[in-house]
Design a protein around this motif. Structure first.
Motif, PDB file in Angstrom:
ATOM      1  N   HIS A  44      -5.799  -0.013 -50.739  1.00 19.20           N
ATOM      2  CA  HIS A  44      -6.060   1.343 -49.749  1.00 19.20           C
ATOM      3  C   HIS A  44      -5.735   2.266 -48.558  1.00 19.20           C
ATOM      4  CE1 HIS A  44      -9.621   2.590 -52.927  1.00 19.20           C
ATOM      5  NE2 HIS A  44      -8.419   1.889 -53.480  1.00 19.20           N
ATOM      6  N   LEU A 125     -10.132  10.126 -55.795  1.00 17.92           N
ATOM      7  CA  LEU A 125      -9.101  11.041 -54.675  1.00 17.92           C
ATOM      8  C   LEU A 125      -9.579  11.648 -52.965  1.00 17.92           C
ATOM      9  CD1 LEU A 125      -8.336  14.185 -57.340  1.00 17.92           C
ATOM     10  CD2 LEU A 125      -6.992  12.042 -56.735  1.00 17.92           C
ATOM     11  N   LEU A 126      -8.137  11.318 -52.595  1.00 19.37           N
ATOM     12  CA  LEU A 126      -9.454  12.050 -50.927  1.00 19.37           C
ATOM     13  C   LEU A 126      -8.896  13.275 -50.664  1.00 19.37           C
ATOM     14  CD1 LEU A 126      -7.963   8.405 -49.219  1.00 19.37           C
ATOM     15  CD2 LEU A 126     -10.092   8.459 -50.274  1.00 19.37           C
TER      16      LEU A 126
ATOM     17  N   LEU B   7      -7.427   3.506 -46.431  1.00 15.44           N
ATOM     18  CA  LEU B   7      -7.490   5.299 -45.549  1.00 15.44           C
ATOM     19  C   LEU B   7      -8.809   5.835 -45.478  1.00 15.44           C
ATOM     20  CD1 LEU B   7      -4.258   5.704 -48.036  1.00 15.44           C
ATOM     21  CD2 LEU B   7      -4.534   6.321 -45.980  1.00 15.44           C
ATOM     22  N   VAL B   8      -9.807   5.196 -46.407  1.00 13.00           N
ATOM     23  CA  VAL B   8     -11.334   5.784 -46.317  1.00 13.00           C
ATOM     24  C   VAL B   8     -11.396   5.744 -45.076  1.00 13.00           C
ATOM     25  CG1 VAL B   8     -11.370   5.425 -48.842  1.00 13.00           C
ATOM     26  CG2 VAL B   8     -11.505   3.354 -47.237  1.00 13.00           C
ATOM     27  N   PHE B  10     -10.739   7.044 -42.339  1.00 14.81           N
ATOM     28  CA  PHE B  10     -10.121   7.986 -42.063  1.00 14.81           C
ATOM     29  C   PHE B  10     -10.078   9.940 -42.633  1.00 14.81           C
ATOM     30  CE2 PHE B  10      -7.566   4.636 -40.479  1.00 14.81           C
ATOM     31  CZ  PHE B  10      -7.379   4.951 -39.583  1.00 14.81           C
ATOM     32  N   PHE B  11     -10.118   9.488 -43.933  1.00 17.37           N
ATOM     33  CA  PHE B  11     -10.279  10.770 -45.086  1.00 17.37           C
ATOM     34  C   PHE B  11     -11.376  10.413 -46.240  1.00 17.37           C
ATOM     35  CE2 PHE B  11      -5.239  10.273 -44.816  1.00 17.37           C
ATOM     36  CZ  PHE B  11      -5.071  11.250 -44.112  1.00 17.37           C
ATOM     37  N   LYS B  12     -12.222  11.783 -46.499  1.00 14.06           N
ATOM     38  CA  LYS B  12     -12.967  11.635 -47.172  1.00 14.06           C
ATOM     39  C   LYS B  12     -12.631  11.589 -48.502  1.00 14.06           C
ATOM     40  CE  LYS B  12     -15.660  14.488 -44.492  1.00 14.06           C
ATOM     41  NZ  LYS B  12     -16.189  16.034 -43.456  1.00 14.06           N
ATOM     42  N   ILE B  13     -13.553  10.370 -49.802  1.00 10.33           N
ATOM     43  CA  ILE B  13     -13.532  10.560 -51.098  1.00 10.33           C
ATOM     44  C   ILE B  13     -14.046  12.156 -51.325  1.00 10.33           C
ATOM     45  CG2 ILE B  13     -14.552   9.624 -52.682  1.00 10.33           C
ATOM     46  CD1 ILE B  13     -14.334   6.690 -51.191  1.00 10.33           C
ATOM     47  N   GLN B  14     -12.899  12.698 -52.273  1.00  5.59           N
ATOM     48  CA  GLN B  14     -13.418  13.678 -53.147  1.00  5.59           C
ATOM     49  C   GLN B  14     -14.088  14.066 -53.598  1.00  5.59           C
ATOM     50  OE1 GLN B  14     -10.084  16.114 -55.169  1.00  5.59           O
ATOM     51  NE2 GLN B  14      -9.190  15.690 -53.412  1.00  5.59           N
TER      52      GLN B  14
END
Lengths: 258, 14
Positions: A44, A125-126, B7-8, B10-14
């Motif tokens: 990740h 998904l992000l 990455l989590v 910085f970016f939200k999980i959908q």
């Protein structure tokens, strides 16, 4: 049902070649406007985002949204059988349990066909916001590839710093240090195309990134130029734009920090 | 060395 024809099978071959070391399986989400793939590496740390526009295909039709769960080792095996100037037709019915590939030589005198079983992939998904980065560097993909290859021998972390005049790629290893500084320029490559380095800086930036991933993402076969988008303390974006409006391949890489 | 972030962060999980 999905049916898409690419003039050059090599387009997909290069894309898969570029991402297969980062992701082992991923969903291709197909709809009327094209095909999208989003997938993170197992740690990740990095994310691959591929967008292929329907307009970039020679023919494209997808009357219902389909998700194709693809194993990249299997896909690589299939794509190896395509000659570079073969065309490629992809077909899947609405069940989404198989994907069919047809490679056809330019003269139409050789047709090969492959059928691949698809899988169900439970992927996280992000949401990736549109970001206006502090630094945008556009450069020759061959140059970026060379810098990453050269500097990868010196250490595990690449420091990229940019100001209005230049961008510096630096590594500090245990026994030696190395750096390459690029300034904006314009040169003509062997195909007589203009290859330029442009650096747009809103704010001076300094980021540390994993050399291993950068080396994988530096790829000169995808497109002639690459765009790096950087900002302190947020993931960097490495972007390749395909010709003829076919789409983009983006790599996001989380920074290293204290 | 420096720690690798994910990455989590910085970016939200959908």
């Amino acid at each position: 049902m999905l049916e898409g024809r690419l003039t050059h099978a090599s387009t997909l071959k290069k894309i898969v070649e570029a991402v297969k070391d980062v992701i082992s399986e991923a969903n291709f989400d197909c709809n009327d406007s094209g095909i999208t793939l989003q997938c993170m590496d197992s740690g990740h740390v990095a994310l691959v985002l591929l967008q292929l526009n329907s307009d970039g295909f020679e023919d494209y039709r997808c009357d219902r949204n389909i998700t194709l769960g693809i194993n990249f080792a299997a896909l690589t095996k299939v794509l190896k059988c395509a000659a570079n100037d073969d065309s490629l037709t992809l077909k899947a019915d609405d069940s989404g349990d198989r994907l069919n590939f047809v490679f056809e030589s330019q003269k139409g005198d050789r047709v090969s066909e492959f059928d691949m079983k698809l899988m169900t992939i439970d992927a996280e998904l992000l949401s990736i916001p549109d970001n206006d980065y502090d630094v945008t560097i556009k450069m020759s993909s061959a140059e970026f590839s060379r810098i990453c290859k050269d500097l990868a021998n010196f250490g595990e972390t690449m420091n990229i710093s940019a100001d209005k005049e230049s961008v510096r790629f630096g590594v500090e290893g245990d026994v030696s240090a190395a750096s390459v500084v690029l300034r904006p320029n314009e040169t003509i490559d062997e195909d007589e195309k203009i290859v330029s380095t442009s650096i747009m800086v809103k704010k001076e930036t300094n980021v540390n990134l994993s050399m291993k991933f950068l080396k994988t993402f530096a790829n000169s076969s995808l497109a002639g130029s690459v765009t790096l988008e950087l900002q302190d303390d947020i993931p960097c974006l490495i972007k390749y734009v395909f010709p003829n409006d076919l789409g983009v391949l983006c790599f996001y890489l989380a920074p290293k920090g204290d | 060395g420096l720690a690798q972030t994910q990455l989590v962060n910085f970016f939200k999980i959908q």
